[in-house]
Motif scaffolding. Structure first.
Motif, PDB file in Angstrom:
ATOM      1  N   SER A 110      33.195 -52.115 -10.598  1.00 50.07           N
ATOM      2  CA  SER A 110      31.924 -52.747 -10.291  1.00 50.07           C
ATOM      3  C   SER A 110      31.870 -54.165 -10.889  1.00 50.07           C
ATOM      4  CB  SER A 110      30.838 -51.856 -10.895  1.00 50.07           C
ATOM      5  OG  SER A 110      29.619 -52.279 -10.453  1.00 50.07           O
ATOM      6  N   GLY A 111      31.538 -55.144 -10.060  1.00 51.39           N
ATOM      7  CA  GLY A 111      31.434 -56.537 -10.545  1.00 51.39           C
ATOM      8  C   GLY A 111      32.733 -57.310 -10.444  1.00 51.39           C
ATOM      9  N   ASP A 112      33.850 -56.630 -10.186  1.00 52.70           N
ATOM     10  CA  ASP A 112      35.112 -57.352  -9.986  1.00 52.70           C
ATOM     11  C   ASP A 112      35.059 -58.120  -8.672  1.00 52.70           C
ATOM     12  OD1 ASP A 112      36.257 -56.551 -12.343  1.00 52.70           O
ATOM     13  OD2 ASP A 112      37.382 -54.873 -11.477  1.00 52.70           O
ATOM     14  N   GLU A 113      36.028 -59.035  -8.513  1.00 50.16           N
ATOM     15  CA  GLU A 113      35.970 -59.955  -7.366  1.00 50.16           C
ATOM     16  C   GLU A 113      37.196 -59.843  -6.469  1.00 50.16           C
ATOM     17  OE1 GLU A 113      35.424 -63.755  -9.209  1.00 50.16           O
ATOM     18  OE2 GLU A 113      33.371 -63.246  -9.852  1.00 50.16           O
ATOM     19  N   LEU A 114      36.940 -60.060  -5.173  1.00 47.27           N
ATOM     20  CA  LEU A 114      38.019 -60.071  -4.179  1.00 47.27           C
ATOM     21  C   LEU A 114      37.950 -61.402  -3.437  1.00 47.27           C
ATOM     22  CD1 LEU A 114      37.258 -56.548  -2.666  1.00 47.27           C
ATOM     23  CD2 LEU A 114      38.969 -57.101  -4.405  1.00 47.27           C
ATOM     24  N   LEU A 115      39.087 -62.033  -3.232  1.00 54.32           N
ATOM     25  CA  LEU A 115      39.116 -63.268  -2.449  1.00 54.32           C
ATOM     26  C   LEU A 115      39.084 -62.897  -0.980  1.00 54.32           C
ATOM     27  CD1 LEU A 115      41.931 -65.254  -4.289  1.00 54.32           C
ATOM     28  CD2 LEU A 115      39.494 -65.070  -4.836  1.00 54.32           C
ATOM     29  N   CYS A 116      38.288 -63.630  -0.224  1.00 52.70           N
ATOM     30  CA  CYS A 116      38.135 -63.253   1.186  1.00 52.70           C
ATOM     31  C   CYS A 116      37.987 -64.498   2.048  1.00 52.70           C
ATOM     32  CB  CYS A 116      36.957 -62.310   1.236  1.00 52.70           C
ATOM     33  SG  CYS A 116      35.759 -62.573   2.460  1.00 52.70           S
ATOM     34  N   PRO A 117      38.623 -64.527   3.234  1.00 54.87           N
ATOM     35  CA  PRO A 117      38.574 -65.735   4.060  1.00 54.87           C
ATOM     36  C   PRO A 117      37.187 -65.979   4.646  1.00 54.87           C
ATOM     37  CG  PRO A 117      39.672 -63.954   5.232  1.00 54.87           C
ATOM     38  CD  PRO A 117      39.376 -63.436   3.860  1.00 54.87           C
ATOM     39  N   SER A 118      36.881 -67.253   4.862  1.00 55.82           N
ATOM     40  CA  SER A 118      35.647 -67.637   5.540  1.00 55.82           C
ATOM     41  C   SER A 118      35.977 -68.814   6.455  1.00 55.82           C
ATOM     42  CB  SER A 118      34.594 -68.042   4.509  1.00 55.82           C
ATOM     43  OG  SER A 118      33.466 -68.577   5.155  1.00 55.82           O
ATOM     44  N   PRO A 119      35.699 -68.757   7.746  1.00 58.00           N
ATOM     45  CA  PRO A 119      35.020 -67.677   8.452  1.00 58.00           C
ATOM     46  C   PRO A 119      35.919 -66.462   8.652  1.00 58.00           C
ATOM     47  CG  PRO A 119      35.730 -69.378   9.996  1.00 58.00           C
ATOM     48  CD  PRO A 119      36.027 -69.898   8.635  1.00 58.00           C
ATOM     49  N   SER A 120      35.255 -65.295   8.674  1.00 59.84           N
ATOM     50  CA  SER A 120      35.987 -64.065   8.991  1.00 59.84           C
ATOM     51  C   SER A 120      35.016 -62.959   9.367  1.00 59.84           C
ATOM     52  CB  SER A 120      36.891 -63.657   7.827  1.00 59.84           C
ATOM     53  OG  SER A 120      37.793 -62.662   8.259  1.00 59.84           O
ATOM     54  N   TYR A 121      35.521 -61.754   9.300  1.00 60.89           N
ATOM     55  CA  TYR A 121      34.847 -60.560   9.795  1.00 60.89           C
ATOM     56  C   TYR A 121      33.601 -60.238   8.939  1.00 60.89           C
ATOM     57  CZ  TYR A 121      34.807 -55.605  11.159  1.00 60.89           C
ATOM     58  OH  TYR A 121      34.477 -54.367  11.616  1.00 60.89           O
ATOM     59  N   PRO A 122      32.399 -60.257   9.535  1.00 57.37           N
ATOM     60  CA  PRO A 122      31.175 -60.097   8.731  1.00 57.37           C
ATOM     61  C   PRO A 122      31.046 -58.756   8.005  1.00 57.37           C
ATOM     62  CG  PRO A 122      30.642 -60.894  10.952  1.00 57.37           C
ATOM     63  CD  PRO A 122      32.093 -60.528  10.953  1.00 57.37           C
ATOM     64  N   LEU A 123      31.764 -57.723   8.457  1.00 56.23           N
ATOM     65  CA  LEU A 123      31.612 -56.417   7.807  1.00 56.23           C
ATOM     66  C   LEU A 123      32.065 -56.429   6.335  1.00 56.23           C
ATOM     67  CD1 LEU A 123      30.655 -53.584   8.969  1.00 56.23           C
ATOM     68  CD2 LEU A 123      33.034 -52.911   8.790  1.00 56.23           C
ATOM     69  N   PHE A 124      32.918 -57.410   5.968  1.00 55.41           N
ATOM     70  CA  PHE A 124      33.407 -57.454   4.582  1.00 55.41           C
ATOM     71  C   PHE A 124      32.257 -57.451   3.575  1.00 55.41           C
ATOM     72  CE2 PHE A 124      37.436 -59.763   6.103  1.00 55.41           C
ATOM     73  CZ  PHE A 124      38.088 -58.552   6.255  1.00 55.41           C
ATOM     74  N   GLU A 125      31.211 -58.209   3.938  1.00 56.04           N
ATOM     75  CA  GLU A 125      30.079 -58.343   3.023  1.00 56.04           C
ATOM     76  C   GLU A 125      29.476 -56.964   2.732  1.00 56.04           C
ATOM     77  OE1 GLU A 125      27.303 -61.225   4.631  1.00 56.04           O
ATOM     78  OE2 GLU A 125      25.723 -60.166   3.506  1.00 56.04           O
ATOM     79  N   HIS A 126      29.306 -56.156   3.783  1.00 53.01           N
ATOM     80  CA  HIS A 126      28.679 -54.841   3.602  1.00 53.01           C
ATOM     81  C   HIS A 126      29.625 -53.879   2.879  1.00 53.01           C
ATOM     82  CE1 HIS A 126      25.542 -56.269   6.213  1.00 53.01           C
ATOM     83  NE2 HIS A 126      26.471 -56.660   7.058  1.00 53.01           N
ATOM     84  N   LEU A 127      30.916 -53.959   3.238  1.00 54.67           N
ATOM     85  CA  LEU A 127      31.892 -53.081   2.575  1.00 54.67           C
ATOM     86  C   LEU A 127      31.937 -53.384   1.079  1.00 54.67           C
ATOM     87  CD1 LEU A 127      34.789 -53.273   5.199  1.00 54.67           C
ATOM     88  CD2 LEU A 127      33.500 -51.216   4.578  1.00 54.67           C
ATOM     89  N   ALA A 128      31.918 -54.682   0.755  1.00 56.01           N
ATOM     90  CA  ALA A 128      31.996 -55.074  -0.656  1.00 56.01           C
ATOM     91  C   ALA A 128      30.751 -54.588  -1.390  1.00 56.01           C
ATOM     92  CB  ALA A 128      32.131 -56.592  -0.763  1.00 56.01           C
ATOM     93  N   ARG A 129      29.588 -54.741  -0.775  1.00 57.05           N
ATOM     94  CA  ARG A 129      28.344 -54.295  -1.448  1.00 57.05           C
ATOM     95  C   ARG A 129      28.380 -52.792  -1.680  1.00 57.05           C
ATOM     96  NH1 ARG A 129      23.514 -54.728   1.093  1.00 57.05           N
ATOM     97  NH2 ARG A 129      23.886 -56.847   1.826  1.00 57.05           N
ATOM     98  N   LEU A 130      28.830 -52.032  -0.650  1.00 55.88           N
ATOM     99  CA  LEU A 130      28.908 -50.569  -0.813  1.00 55.88           C
ATOM    100  C   LEU A 130      29.850 -50.190  -1.948  1.00 55.88           C
ATOM    101  CD1 LEU A 130      29.107 -49.090   2.803  1.00 55.88           C
ATOM    102  CD2 LEU A 130      27.305 -48.745   1.103  1.00 55.88           C
ATOM    103  N   ALA A 131      30.905 -50.973  -2.125  1.00 60.79           N
ATOM    104  CA  ALA A 131      31.890 -50.653  -3.165  1.00 60.79           C
ATOM    105  C   ALA A 131      31.494 -51.255  -4.509  1.00 60.79           C
ATOM    106  CB  ALA A 131      33.267 -51.167  -2.741  1.00 60.79           C
ATOM    107  N   GLY A 132      30.417 -52.028  -4.539  1.00 57.76           N
ATOM    108  CA  GLY A 132      29.953 -52.623  -5.808  1.00 57.76           C
ATOM    109  C   GLY A 132      30.833 -53.770  -6.277  1.00 57.76           C
ATOM    110  N   VAL A 133      31.574 -54.399  -5.372  1.00 59.21           N
ATOM    111  CA  VAL A 133      32.435 -55.522  -5.776  1.00 59.21           C
ATOM    112  C   VAL A 133      31.909 -56.817  -5.149  1.00 59.21           C
ATOM    113  CG1 VAL A 133      34.456 -54.070  -6.068  1.00 59.21           C
ATOM    114  CG2 VAL A 133      34.077 -55.181  -3.874  1.00 59.21           C
ATOM    115  N   ARG A 134      32.371 -57.936  -5.706  1.00 61.03           N
ATOM    116  CA  ARG A 134      31.883 -59.241  -5.210  1.00 61.03           C
ATOM    117  C   ARG A 134      32.963 -59.947  -4.407  1.00 61.03           C
ATOM    118  NH1 ARG A 134      28.334 -60.251  -9.997  1.00 61.03           N
ATOM    119  NH2 ARG A 134      30.111 -60.990 -11.175  1.00 61.03           N
ATOM    120  N   LEU A 135      32.533 -60.605  -3.330  1.00 64.52           N
ATOM    121  CA  LEU A 135      33.476 -61.394  -2.533  1.00 64.52           C
ATOM    122  C   LEU A 135      33.439 -62.833  -3.005  1.00 64.52           C
ATOM    123  CD1 LEU A 135      32.790 -60.108   1.089  1.00 64.52           C
ATOM    124  CD2 LEU A 135      34.669 -59.480  -0.438  1.00 64.52           C
TER     125      LEU A 135
END
Ligand SMILES: Cc1ncc(COP(=O)(O)O)c(C=O)c1O
Length: 385
Positions: A110-135
């Protein structure tokens, strides 16, 4: 009662979605956004459902990582045929979206971070929130082709970075990661999550393009997870099967697999019939994916021809199921809303964090609908400039 932060949703419909719903109620809307392959008139063999039905007769004997025969079928057919990839390094779940959740749980607290491309697939935001991690987004920049902005990657990297996500080809930019970009990401020293769900749909050749990260990084000292699934590779989103291939040194892969096994065993979400039938499903879906590939190529040509000599620019696209249009920048106009008034549904670029005046179109659109929609689109733009 208090509900969790990770399950938070914005209640109420966003104004853009409300206008789309209103236009849909009026009828006669030309939808240029549909990426559901089952709803765009592609041919599907009746033998697919029969194969699944026969497979459902097999007794239930769950395997947390997936049935050996299905894992072997994926390893054999992985685009680019990565060296060293066999059934022991492939795991199955119900979709690549579900695979992301298992991988986020595996790699980050929880609170750890993942690097993620932008622009990209909008579902990442929801998946990250469900997993408690930050993009932590890094930028893809366009100068006639898409490039990964390595300065923004370095700026996004911090002490809590646990993994780097790549999408190749990316949704919606249609850009593949190059070999040089992949090597630079591997040097960050964190595991790589390479989303390759659209990898079997290249639209043009490129000397710089990286093959599967599993192949490119096979001998690197880094843990790689590459994601794929029936949803795109076989145009069977409703059959629900996704997979993850792993590469890296055994000292990294083995503990990761052991923990993934527990995570997958907890849900046992991949349905056995689709696993039993997988080799047959992959074979029987070939005519569908061949028709789909032809559709993608033809539609891209239609779009290029419709934009030629007009104020609408088709951005470079190397693969995948979508393309981007850049329209004249006329603030405060939201082109997707203006086009709704002309009976054309497009996706506004801001849904994907693209700069203003960009639209996203699906390359799966049935050709007559696409031609009519493009005519209306170009006419509407010419009226305004
Ligand atoms: C880049 C990307 N990854 C993953 C997915 C999810 O695929 P699945 O249906 O296997 O969950 C999508 C869906 O559109 C996608 O665009």
């Amino acid at each position: 009662m208090s509900l969790s932060e990770r399950s938070r949703v914005e209640l109420g419909v966003n104004p853009w979605a409300a206008r789309v719903a209103e236009a849909q109620r009026r009828g006669d809307l030309l939808d240029l956004t549909c990426t559901n392959p089952t709803q765009v008139g592609l041919p599907y063999s009746p033998a697919l459902a029969a194969a699944l039905g026969r497979a459902a007769e097999a007794p239930y004997s769950p395997e947390p990582l997936g049935l050996e025969l299905a894992r072997a079928a994926i390893a054999e057919r992985w685009p680019g045929r990565p060296r060293g990839l066999d059934a022991s390094r492939v795991v199955l779940c119900s979709s690549s979206s579900e695979a992301y959740l298992h991988l986020f749980h595996l790699l980050a607290d929880s609170g750890d971070e993942l690097l993620c491309p932008s622009p990209s697939y909008p579902l990442f935001e929801h998946l990250a929130r469900l997993a408690g991690v930050r993009l932590r987004p890094y930028r893809l920049e366009y100068d006639g082709a898409w490039h990964l902005d390595l300065d923004s990657v370095r700026a996004a990297c911090g002490p809590r970075t646990r993994a780097a996500l790549l999408v190749s080809p990316n949704n919606p930019t249609g850009s593949f990661t190059t070999r040089a970009e992949l090597a630079a990401m591997a040097r960050l020293g964190v595991p790589i999550l390479s989303d390759e769900v659209f990898a079997s749909y290249p639209l043009r050749a490129s000397r710089l393009r990286a093959e599967s990260a599993l192949a490119e990084l096979a001998s690197a000292d880094v843990l790689v997870f590459a994601l794929g699934g029936l949803s795109k590779q076989a145009a069977l989103p409703h059959y629900k099967l996704g997979w993850v291939g792993l590469s890296g040194p055994a000292r990294l892969v083995e503990p990761a697999l052991a923990r993934l096994e527990l995570s997958l065993d907890t849900l046992l979400a991949a349905a056995p019939p689709v696993q039993h039938a997988l080799p047959e499903l992959l074979r029987l879906s070939e005519p569908t994916t061949a028709a789909l590939r032809a559709r993608l190529h033809d539609n891209l040509q239609t779009i290029a021809a419709a934009c030629a000599g007009s104020p609408v620019t088709l951005l470079d696209v190397e693969g995948g199921w979508s393309c981007l249009l850049r329209l004249p920048y006329l603030p405060p106009r939201d082109w997707s809303l203006s086009l709704l008034e002309q009976g054309v549904l497009t996706q506004p670029g801001w849904l994907y964090e693209l700069p203003p005046a960009h639209l996203v179109l699906s390359l799966l659109t049935p050709p007559p609908r696409l031609r009519e929609g493009l005519e209306r689109l170009v006419r509407a733009v010419l009226r305004e400039v």
